[in-house]
Write a protein that holds these residues in place. Structure first.
Motif, PDB file in Angstrom:
ATOM      1  N   LEU A   1       0.819  -1.199   0.000  1.00 16.51           N
ATOM      2  CA  LEU A   1       0.000   0.000   0.000  1.00 16.51           C
ATOM      3  C   LEU A   1       0.857   1.255   0.000  1.00 16.51           C
ATOM      4  N   THR A   2       1.883   1.278   0.828  1.00 19.27           N
ATOM      5  CA  THR A   2       2.747   2.460   0.872  1.00 19.27           C
ATOM      6  C   THR A   2       3.566   2.600  -0.404  1.00 19.27           C
ATOM      7  N   GLU A   3       3.858   1.489  -1.043  1.00 19.91           N
ATOM      8  CA  GLU A   3       4.658   1.530  -2.268  1.00 19.91           C
ATOM      9  C   GLU A   3       3.927   2.215  -3.417  1.00 19.91           C
ATOM     10  N   ILE A   4       2.601   2.146  -3.439  1.00 19.87           N
ATOM     11  CA  ILE A   4       1.854   2.762  -4.528  1.00 19.87           C
ATOM     12  C   ILE A   4       1.343   4.160  -4.159  1.00 19.87           C
ATOM     13  N   SER A   5       1.682   4.633  -2.971  1.00 20.81           N
ATOM     14  CA  SER A   5       1.205   5.946  -2.542  1.00 20.81           C
ATOM     15  C   SER A   5       2.101   7.052  -3.101  1.00 20.81           C
TER      16      SER A   5
END
Length: 206
Positions: free
Chosen positions: A144-148
């Protein structure tokens, strides 16, 4: 958490990285939402719905005169029979478009391995691909944080917990003035200054 408590908390946190980190994240949130005229979506995980953050952002939007900060709370188990403000389901993320801002609060997405449930991750990815700005506030790294576009991580065991950081973010989002109103003091700014004055030690007597 009211303005006085926020001011006291900031005094305690002076010299730490948290003040700068929460203000930067809040600045990105505010800039993204205001620049596009609103369209702020707020979602948590199935186990954690960010009710308090939604309420605080509604208050900050009203107090600061920034209606663009008023979020739409997206819920995993929303039903058509729920009140209108509680009846927005995950399908709203699939309908996200360019110019909208998606704020995801995701405790439990700690490191490699299973993070948030697949339906949420897929919908967040779709929202980003459609042009929405994705911000993640969570307790760890993961898919999730990687695509933010912007993230604020609150590791477990840190000096602050996720709930406290949400208070700091919402307060900072509401108090920072817009460039077009640079000459005016906002209510939250005045309250913060008043809190600082009330909690300051008395001047020394000579």
């Amino acid at each position: 958490m009211d303005a006085v408590r926020v001011a006291l908390l900031r005094e305690v946190l002076a010299g730490t990285e948290w003040l700068g980190a929460t203000r930067r994240f809040a600045g990105t949130l505010r800039t993204s939402a205001v620049a596009h005229g609103g369209g702020l979506l707020l979602v948590g995980t199935r186990e954690y719905e960010p009710w308090h953050l939604a309420a605080h952002l509604v208050d900050e939007a009203a107090w600061s005169g920034t209606p663009e900060l008023t979020p739409t709370l997206v819920r995993h188990d929303a039903r058509a029979s729920d009140p209108a403000h509680l009846a927005v389901g995950l399908g709203r993320l699939a309908a996200a478009r360019r110019g909208e801002t998606l704020l995801v609060v995701a405790p439990g997405s700690d490191g490699p391995g299973p993070g948030p449930e697949a339906p949420l991750l897929e919908r967040v990815y779709d929202a980003r691909r459609a042009g929405a700005t994705v911000l993640v506030l969570g307790t760890g790294e993961g898919e999730l944080t990687e695509i933010s576009h912007e993230r604020l991580i609150v590791p477990r065991g840190a000096e602050l917990d996720l709930d406290t950081v949400q208070h700091l973010v919402s307060a900072a989002a509401g108090e920072n003035p817009l460039p077009s109103r640079r000459g005016r003091r906002r209510l939250r700014d005045r309250l913060s200054r008043l809190a600082d004055a009330l909690t300051a030690p008395p001047p020394p007597r000579w």
